[in-house]
Design a protein around this motif. Structure first.
Motif, PDB file in Angstrom:
ATOM      1  N   LYS A 279     -26.650 -81.942 -54.283  1.00 47.29           N
ATOM      2  CA  LYS A 279     -28.059 -82.055 -55.337  1.00 47.29           C
ATOM      3  C   LYS A 279     -27.771 -81.908 -55.909  1.00 47.29           C
ATOM      4  O   LYS A 279     -28.059 -82.319 -57.169  1.00 47.29           O
ATOM      5  CB  LYS A 279     -28.745 -80.574 -54.201  1.00 47.29           C
ATOM      6  CG  LYS A 279     -29.938 -80.944 -54.776  1.00 47.29           C
ATOM      7  CD  LYS A 279     -30.357 -79.090 -54.276  1.00 47.29           C
ATOM      8  CE  LYS A 279     -32.278 -78.657 -54.309  1.00 47.29           C
ATOM      9  NZ  LYS A 279     -33.111 -77.534 -54.676  1.00 47.29           N
ATOM     10  N   PRO A 280     -29.375 -83.107 -56.962  1.00 41.92           N
ATOM     11  CA  PRO A 280     -29.576 -83.677 -58.197  1.00 41.92           C
ATOM     12  C   PRO A 280     -30.544 -82.357 -58.843  1.00 41.92           C
ATOM     13  O   PRO A 280     -31.321 -82.044 -58.170  1.00 41.92           O
ATOM     14  CB  PRO A 280     -29.794 -84.457 -57.908  1.00 41.92           C
ATOM     15  CG  PRO A 280     -30.332 -85.159 -56.357  1.00 41.92           C
ATOM     16  CD  PRO A 280     -29.990 -84.473 -55.192  1.00 41.92           C
ATOM     17  N   LEU A 281     -29.987 -82.666 -59.883  1.00 41.16           N
ATOM     18  CA  LEU A 281     -30.575 -81.813 -60.664  1.00 41.16           C
ATOM     19  C   LEU A 281     -31.595 -82.234 -61.478  1.00 41.16           C
ATOM     20  O   LEU A 281     -31.437 -83.088 -62.173  1.00 41.16           O
ATOM     21  CB  LEU A 281     -30.008 -80.904 -61.249  1.00 41.16           C
ATOM     22  CG  LEU A 281     -29.259 -80.134 -60.390  1.00 41.16           C
ATOM     23  CD1 LEU A 281     -28.663 -78.878 -61.244  1.00 41.16           C
ATOM     24  CD2 LEU A 281     -30.039 -78.494 -59.759  1.00 41.16           C
ATOM     25  N   ALA A 282     -32.509 -81.826 -62.110  1.00 39.32           N
ATOM     26  CA  ALA A 282     -33.429 -82.488 -62.887  1.00 39.32           C
ATOM     27  C   ALA A 282     -33.176 -82.963 -64.271  1.00 39.32           C
ATOM     28  O   ALA A 282     -32.637 -81.203 -65.102  1.00 39.32           O
ATOM     29  CB  ALA A 282     -34.491 -82.503 -63.234  1.00 39.32           C
ATOM     30  N   PRO A 283     -32.942 -84.066 -65.300  1.00 34.20           N
ATOM     31  CA  PRO A 283     -32.296 -83.269 -66.188  1.00 34.20           C
ATOM     32  C   PRO A 283     -32.379 -83.096 -67.403  1.00 34.20           C
ATOM     33  O   PRO A 283     -34.342 -82.986 -67.736  1.00 34.20           O
ATOM     34  CB  PRO A 283     -31.917 -85.113 -66.731  1.00 34.20           C
ATOM     35  CG  PRO A 283     -33.243 -86.153 -65.996  1.00 34.20           C
ATOM     36  CD  PRO A 283     -33.148 -84.897 -64.848  1.00 34.20           C
ATOM     37  N   LYS A 284     -32.420 -82.529 -68.102  1.00 33.43           N
ATOM     38  CA  LYS A 284     -32.920 -81.601 -69.646  1.00 33.43           C
ATOM     39  C   LYS A 284     -33.028 -82.661 -70.555  1.00 33.43           C
ATOM     40  O   LYS A 284     -33.756 -82.405 -71.992  1.00 33.43           O
ATOM     41  CB  LYS A 284     -32.561 -79.968 -69.525  1.00 33.43           C
ATOM     42  CG  LYS A 284     -33.320 -79.285 -68.747  1.00 33.43           C
ATOM     43  CD  LYS A 284     -32.446 -78.046 -69.320  1.00 33.43           C
ATOM     44  CE  LYS A 284     -32.248 -76.550 -67.929  1.00 33.43           C
ATOM     45  NZ  LYS A 284     -34.026 -76.451 -67.536  1.00 33.43           N
TER      46      LYS A 284
ATOM     47  N   GLN B 156     -28.083 -92.549 -54.688  1.00 29.37           N
ATOM     48  CA  GLN B 156     -28.744 -91.821 -53.756  1.00 29.37           C
ATOM     49  C   GLN B 156     -27.669 -91.459 -52.759  1.00 29.37           C
ATOM     50  O   GLN B 156     -28.138 -89.918 -51.895  1.00 29.37           O
ATOM     51  CB  GLN B 156     -29.386 -93.111 -52.536  1.00 29.37           C
ATOM     52  CG  GLN B 156     -30.586 -93.707 -53.315  1.00 29.37           C
ATOM     53  CD  GLN B 156     -31.701 -92.244 -53.181  1.00 29.37           C
ATOM     54  OE1 GLN B 156     -32.080 -91.735 -53.804  1.00 29.37           O
ATOM     55  NE2 GLN B 156     -31.984 -91.954 -51.849  1.00 29.37           N
ATOM     56  N   LEU B 157     -26.091 -91.596 -52.524  1.00 29.69           N
ATOM     57  CA  LEU B 157     -25.147 -91.369 -51.637  1.00 29.69           C
ATOM     58  C   LEU B 157     -25.159 -89.862 -52.757  1.00 29.69           C
ATOM     59  O   LEU B 157     -24.492 -89.130 -51.853  1.00 29.69           O
ATOM     60  CB  LEU B 157     -24.399 -92.071 -51.203  1.00 29.69           C
ATOM     61  CG  LEU B 157     -24.373 -93.490 -49.944  1.00 29.69           C
ATOM     62  CD1 LEU B 157     -23.158 -93.740 -50.165  1.00 29.69           C
ATOM     63  CD2 LEU B 157     -25.063 -92.474 -48.993  1.00 29.69           C
ATOM     64  N   TRP B 158     -24.700 -90.592 -54.224  1.00 26.04           N
ATOM     65  CA  TRP B 158     -24.516 -88.951 -54.144  1.00 26.04           C
ATOM     66  C   TRP B 158     -25.560 -87.668 -54.783  1.00 26.04           C
ATOM     67  O   TRP B 158     -25.404 -86.648 -54.210  1.00 26.04           O
ATOM     68  CB  TRP B 158     -24.215 -89.730 -55.856  1.00 26.04           C
ATOM     69  CG  TRP B 158     -23.565 -88.842 -56.984  1.00 26.04           C
ATOM     70  CD1 TRP B 158     -23.164 -87.013 -57.550  1.00 26.04           C
ATOM     71  CD2 TRP B 158     -21.983 -88.358 -57.386  1.00 26.04           C
ATOM     72  NE1 TRP B 158     -22.420 -87.091 -58.107  1.00 26.04           N
ATOM     73  CE2 TRP B 158     -22.070 -87.515 -58.360  1.00 26.04           C
ATOM     74  CE3 TRP B 158     -21.313 -90.080 -57.616  1.00 26.04           C
ATOM     75  CZ2 TRP B 158     -21.120 -87.626 -58.764  1.00 26.04           C
ATOM     76  CZ3 TRP B 158     -19.968 -89.615 -58.242  1.00 26.04           C
ATOM     77  CH2 TRP B 158     -19.668 -88.901 -59.295  1.00 26.04           C
ATOM     78  N   GLY B 159     -26.373 -88.479 -54.349  1.00 27.66           N
ATOM     79  CA  GLY B 159     -27.233 -87.215 -54.910  1.00 27.66           C
ATOM     80  C   GLY B 159     -27.613 -86.427 -53.318  1.00 27.66           C
ATOM     81  O   GLY B 159     -28.225 -85.497 -53.420  1.00 27.66           O
TER      82      GLY B 159
ATOM     83  N   VAL C  60     -32.360 -99.089 -50.353  1.00 27.15           N
ATOM     84  CA  VAL C  60     -31.866 -98.528 -50.903  1.00 27.15           C
ATOM     85  C   VAL C  60     -31.588 -97.334 -50.705  1.00 27.15           C
ATOM     86  O   VAL C  60     -31.045 -96.706 -50.422  1.00 27.15           O
ATOM     87  CB  VAL C  60     -31.749 -98.800 -52.508  1.00 27.15           C
ATOM     88  CG1 VAL C  60     -30.325 -97.670 -53.541  1.00 27.15           C
ATOM     89  CG2 VAL C  60     -30.989-100.257 -53.406  1.00 27.15           C
ATOM     90  N   ILE C  61     -33.484 -96.781 -50.784  1.00 31.38           N
ATOM     91  CA  ILE C  61     -33.644 -94.968 -50.441  1.00 31.38           C
ATOM     92  C   ILE C  61     -33.158 -94.869 -49.147  1.00 31.38           C
ATOM     93  O   ILE C  61     -32.692 -93.816 -49.008  1.00 31.38           O
ATOM     94  CB  ILE C  61     -34.978 -94.804 -51.311  1.00 31.38           C
ATOM     95  CG1 ILE C  61     -35.093 -95.082 -52.799  1.00 31.38           C
ATOM     96  CG2 ILE C  61     -35.686 -93.723 -50.658  1.00 31.38           C
ATOM     97  CD1 ILE C  61     -36.886 -94.968 -53.121  1.00 31.38           C
ATOM     98  N   ARG C  62     -33.717 -95.275 -48.200  1.00 35.15           N
ATOM     99  CA  ARG C  62     -33.993 -95.350 -47.220  1.00 35.15           C
ATOM    100  C   ARG C  62     -32.710 -95.541 -46.528  1.00 35.15           C
ATOM    101  O   ARG C  62     -31.453 -95.446 -45.825  1.00 35.15           O
ATOM    102  CB  ARG C  62     -34.904 -96.367 -45.865  1.00 35.15           C
ATOM    103  CG  ARG C  62     -36.365 -95.766 -46.171  1.00 35.15           C
ATOM    104  CD  ARG C  62     -37.201 -96.690 -45.564  1.00 35.15           C
ATOM    105  NE  ARG C  62     -38.148 -96.444 -45.609  1.00 35.15           N
ATOM    106  CZ  ARG C  62     -39.498 -97.219 -45.228  1.00 35.15           C
ATOM    107  NH1 ARG C  62     -39.201 -97.923 -44.648  1.00 35.15           N
ATOM    108  NH2 ARG C  62     -40.935 -97.207 -45.217  1.00 35.15           N
ATOM    109  N   PHE C  63     -31.327 -96.508 -46.588  1.00 37.32           N
ATOM    110  CA  PHE C  63     -30.463 -97.617 -46.115  1.00 37.32           C
ATOM    111  C   PHE C  63     -29.586 -97.236 -47.257  1.00 37.32           C
ATOM    112  O   PHE C  63     -28.679 -98.226 -47.398  1.00 37.32           O
ATOM    113  CB  PHE C  63     -30.413 -98.375 -44.968  1.00 37.32           C
ATOM    114  CG  PHE C  63     -31.483 -98.721 -44.916  1.00 37.32           C
ATOM    115  CD1 PHE C  63     -31.362 -97.757 -43.052  1.00 37.32           C
ATOM    116  CD2 PHE C  63     -32.911 -99.112 -44.673  1.00 37.32           C
ATOM    117  CE1 PHE C  63     -32.606 -97.681 -42.931  1.00 37.32           C
ATOM    118  CE2 PHE C  63     -33.567 -99.076 -43.643  1.00 37.32           C
ATOM    119  CZ  PHE C  63     -33.575 -98.393 -42.849  1.00 37.32           C
ATOM    120  N   PRO C  64     -29.273 -96.841 -48.496  1.00 37.18           N
ATOM    121  CA  PRO C  64     -28.166 -96.209 -49.249  1.00 37.18           C
ATOM    122  C   PRO C  64     -26.939 -96.576 -48.213  1.00 37.18           C
ATOM    123  O   PRO C  64     -25.933 -97.066 -48.840  1.00 37.18           O
ATOM    124  CB  PRO C  64     -28.270 -95.131 -50.066  1.00 37.18           C
ATOM    125  CG  PRO C  64     -28.344 -93.748 -49.650  1.00 37.18           C
ATOM    126  CD  PRO C  64     -29.248 -95.204 -48.009  1.00 37.18           C
ATOM    127  N   GLY C  65     -25.907 -95.946 -47.061  1.00 40.39           N
ATOM    128  CA  GLY C  65     -24.949 -96.483 -47.010  1.00 40.39           C
ATOM    129  C   GLY C  65     -24.523 -97.484 -46.269  1.00 40.39           C
ATOM    130  O   GLY C  65     -23.732 -98.259 -46.594  1.00 40.39           O
TER     131      GLY C  65
END
Length: 849
Positions: free
Chosen positions: A434-439, A427-430, A13-18
């Motif tokens: 750019k994902p932000l660490a949630p608070k 992963q694609l969304w990220g 999933v991490i390497r080939f999400p597309g």
């Protein structure tokens, strides 16, 4: 071991999400394109499976003998007022003609032709030795006495008093000795036509006694248990009835027509169940959607949480379109159930990934750790849930096995999308945003609910354990007093067209619905001989008043052995003398002898010893569709005969007790007893047996899965404890509430076990992952996900409670209460027990369960 499976998934999933997302899209399109091929199984008999002997009998009765497959149309005149016979006959003639030309019906009639009536007369008058039983033997002897012959002919010359007096001289030519009235026992034997008594009405039309109803009896080409065909027949009937009664003369007369019988009920039942399936599916989908909107803080998470549900339902439907290629009226409920179960595991993924991210490292690192921890729990939970549904798939009851199979496929499909499609999209969304660490945690108000609940269990741990134990023991004591009842019958309301028509059919003609049927197969002589023995036994119950009426093929065609015995009982009668006396009397009263020549020849033939009457011979005398309702030769050359009887009490579940039927089988040979009441009893027994077996298999399999997962018996028992608590307390609480259980309550038990175990697996595995966290901390961290997953499950099964089809509502009620109690057991009981252990001995000892 399972971690070895989840790690490769994480790297994929991490390497080939597309590629993962593209593959999911392609498979989705392929399956979606084939969904149109999915059929809804409309034959009720097919839900039991082709090998089931009871439903093989149903098939023979329906397809070969036609019992229970009549479509009745009541042509009704207004009460009081003028005679409307002409308009009634006009409507009936038009409808029967159109039925015959439609191709939907084997036969249709609103009466018997004169030639058909005369054929019935000849059956008895030309074959009277065949029907000379103990009750009418003396009457036959009297009518063959020369002195009586002279008296009868003189009476007939002035007035014919017979069941067929409307036929006049034609009847007298066919039966100059009046033997029909004696041999047919006042025409009781002729009541085979349509499976009811022809003593009502007059002439050759099927008029009611009050002459306000004219009955059309039609037999469609397919049985009424085929819901789709029944709907087609009813659509045709409504359209043509409306056209036939729309003529100005008929409309002004007030004459109208009303379909009745099995096909009306069949269509109503099908529409009733479909309406319930649509309702529960809509409630489940809307309820889950609203719950997600209320719980999740943004649209992205709402979309991703619903994705496993939507794709799981779509993929399951697509796979079902390939195999088994159909769904039945029970397995259709999988949509509502999967709508509630679909996000059960993905919520734990959403809950864990931001918590892992807050610990440090990149987004990908957090995903990997989530796969290794919660991903392993998700796989275990999918296996346990699928175990319960797979156990149902092994049911001998086809409808239940298909239900279990489709749910099993659905569980794996939602799990597949939870572990592949959703993380790939994250992963694609990220990559593009750019994902932000949630608070904060993923959920809105659920974390607060979890904290309050867990804190309560921590502060009052001892009281929680004692209260749970007390509730368990009280419920356990209540189990022997559980009340059982309910069935699979679709209960019509007071405004049901089928019930309204059936009440008219009953009041006008005495037709009280479907009969009980004893079905016999074998050679012609074999089935007739055994039918005679069974008929004799039933007539004994008729004399006792338990059975209202009996219709047997032997009333029209006795066995060869019985024919020989009856013919022998008439020995000593000089039939040639009777023929001479008849000739003399006819001549004396001015009758021409030529029309009676064939009758004289028949008497002479009988005096020499005529050949036995066979089925083929009897059919030459009778209407084409009369004998076939009682006995018929099948395609393989064997014969099938049916004895039909009506109970005096139409609400009786069994007119002839099962032990008596067993005695008859031992004494007379095998037969199948069939009635819709018996089907209901057999269905309850079958579902109950299969559900109990599924529960045992589920419990054994899940125990092994849990044991080999945690490798400690004490830990496994702790994880399983909320399940035992939930099952016992569910039945106890519902018993206290006055609930009456049915066999579907047992069907719900494997589902409670397989689905409810998720709470303990997620909580205990996370607790054992780290030595630093105490149980209350772990419970608070996992609590929101546990609550959310259980709430959606409760919504899914709770939607079934909105069904007015009681089996679905029953399964929904028991499963919903059971899942709620597994949440209580997992969320309160497990933390309370572990907290007490921690307080007493420290975390290290508590972990060494």
């Amino acid at each position: 071991m399972i971690a070895r499976f989840t790690r490769p998934l994480a790297h994929l999933v991490i390497r080939f999400p597309g590629w993962v997302a593209a593959a999911a899209l392609i498979v989705t399109l392929v399956l979606f394109s084939h969904i149109h091929a999915l059929r809804t199984s409309t034959d009720l008999t097919d839900m039991f499976g082709a090998k089931d002997p009871q439903w093989q009998a149903v098939s023979k009765i329906g397809n070969e003998l036609g019992y229970g497959n009549q479509l009745y149309v009541l042509v009704l005149a207004p009460e009081g007022g003028q005679d409307r016979s002409e308009q009634m006959e006009q409507v009936a003639d038009r409808l029967t003609e159109e039925m015959s030309a439609s191709g939907l019906f084997k036969s249709a009639r609103s009466g018997l032709s004169e030639e058909e009536l005369l054929g019935m007369v000849r059956l008895f008058s030309w074959n009277f030795p065949v029907f000379a039983d103990a009750e009418n033997r003396q009457a036959i002897r009297d009518r063959l006495d020369p002195k009586q012959i002279h008296a009868n002919v003189r009476a007939a010359a002035t007035e014919l008093v017979t069941p067929f007096s409307t036929l006049g001289t034609n009847y007298f030519v066919a039966d100059p000795l009046g033997l029909t009235a004696a041999a047919a026992r006042n025409s009781q034997g002729l009541s085979q036509f349509g499976s009811f008594d022809l003593t009502w009405g007059e002439g050759n039309r099927f008029f009611s006694k009050d002459h306000k109803a004219l009955l059309i009896i039609a037999e469609p080409r397919q049985p009424a248990v085929d819901y789709q065909y029944a709907h087609q027949v009813m659509e045709w009937a409504r359209q043509h009835v409306a056209e036939a009664t729309s003529a100005a003369e008929v409309r002004e007369s007030g004459v109208h027509a009303l379909p009745a019988g099995a096909y009306v009920y069949s269509e109503e039942d099908h529409l009733f169940i479909e309406k319930n399936i649509r309702r529960v599916s809509l409630v489940s989908i809307v309820g889950s959607l609203l719950l997600c909107l209320a719980v999740y803080p943004n649209v992205q998470i709402v979309f991703l949480s619903l994705l496993p549900t939507g794709l799981g339902i779509l993929w399951t439907t697509g796979i079902a379109s390939y195999y088994p290629g159909e769904v039945n009226l029970i397995s259709l409920s999988f949509i509502a159930i999967l709508a509630g179960l679909g996000d059960d595991q993905v919520v734990h993924f959403f809950n864990r990934s931001p918590q892992e991210w807050e610990k440090g490292g990149s987004f990908n690192d957090a995903m990997l750790r989530t796969f290794e921890t919660t991903g392993t729990s998700i796989v275990l939970c999918i296996l346990t849930a699928a175990t319960s549904t797979a156990a149902l798939a092994c049911s001998g009851f086809k409808a239940l096995s298909e239900f279990g199979f489709i749910l099993t496929v659905g569980m794996f499909m939602t799990g597949l999308h939870t572990l592949l499609t959703v993380p790939a999209l994250m992963q694609l969304w990220g990559r593009y945003i750019k994902p932000l660490a949630p608070k904060a945690i993923t959920f809105r108000f659920l974390p607060a609910v979890a904290r309050v609940t867990v804190d309560f269990a921590g502060r009052h741990a001892r009281a929680v354990v004692i209260a749970a134990a007390g509730l368990f023991l009280v419920s356990l004591c209540l189990l022997p007093s559980l009340r059982w009842g309910g069935n699979f019958v679709v209960e019509s309301g007071a405004d049901s067209p089928g019930l309204t028509a059936q009440n008219l059919l009953s009041s006008k003609y005495g037709i009280e619905g479907s009969p009980d049927v004893l079905l016999i197969a074998g050679s012609e002589e074999e089935v007739l001989s055994r039918a005679e023995n069974l008929t004799s036994g039933l007539e004994e119950y008729q004399r006792k008043g338990v059975v209202k009426s009996v219709f047997s093929p032997t009333q029209l065609l006795p066995s060869v052995q019985m024919q020989a015995q009856r013919a022998a009982s008439l020995k000593g009668i000089d039939l040639d003398a009777a023929a001479r006396a008849l000739k003399e009397s006819l001549a004396e009263n001015g009758f021409r002898l030529e029309p009676y020549a064939s009758y004289f020849a028949r008497l002479h033939q009988l005096s020499q010893g005529a050949q036995p009457l066979t089925l083929e011979g009897a059919e030459t005398y009778l209407p084409a569709d009369l004998m076939e309702n009682s006995i018929r030769r099948t395609a393989d050359g064997s014969y099938v005969a049916a004895i039909a009887f009506y109970a005096a009490d139409p609400n009786a579940t069994s007119a002839v007790p099962d032990p008596v039927l067993k005695q008859w089988r031992d004494r007379y040979g095998p037969f199948v007893d069939f009635s819709f009441n018996k089907i209901d009893r057999d269905l309850e027994s079958r579902v109950s047996h299969d559900s109990r077996r599924a529960l045992l298999w589920t419990a054994a399999a899940i125990f092994l899965i849990v044991y080999f997962t945690f490798r400690r018996l004490s830990t496994a028992l702790l994880v399983l404890m909320p399940i035992a608590f939930a099952i016992v307390v569910t039945f106890g609480l519902l018993e206290l509430a006055g609930h009456r259980f049915s066999m579907m309550a047992i069907t719900a038990l494997p589902l409670i076990v397989g689905i409810g175990i998720d709470n303990g697996i997620h909580l205990v595995r996370r607790y054992l992952e780290s030595d630093r966290n105490r149980i209350l901390t772990v419970a608070k961290a996992s609590g929101a996900a546990l609550i959310q997953s259980n709430l959606t499950t409760i919504v899914g099964f709770g939607a079934l409670m909105t069904a007015t089809f009681r089996p679905l509502a029953e399964m929904g009620l028991v499963t919903s209460v059971g899942v709620a109690l597994t949440l209580a057991g997992g969320f309160w009981l497990i933390p309370a027990i572990l907290h007490l252990k921690e307080s007493a001995k420290g975390k290290a000892v508590a972990a060494d369960l």
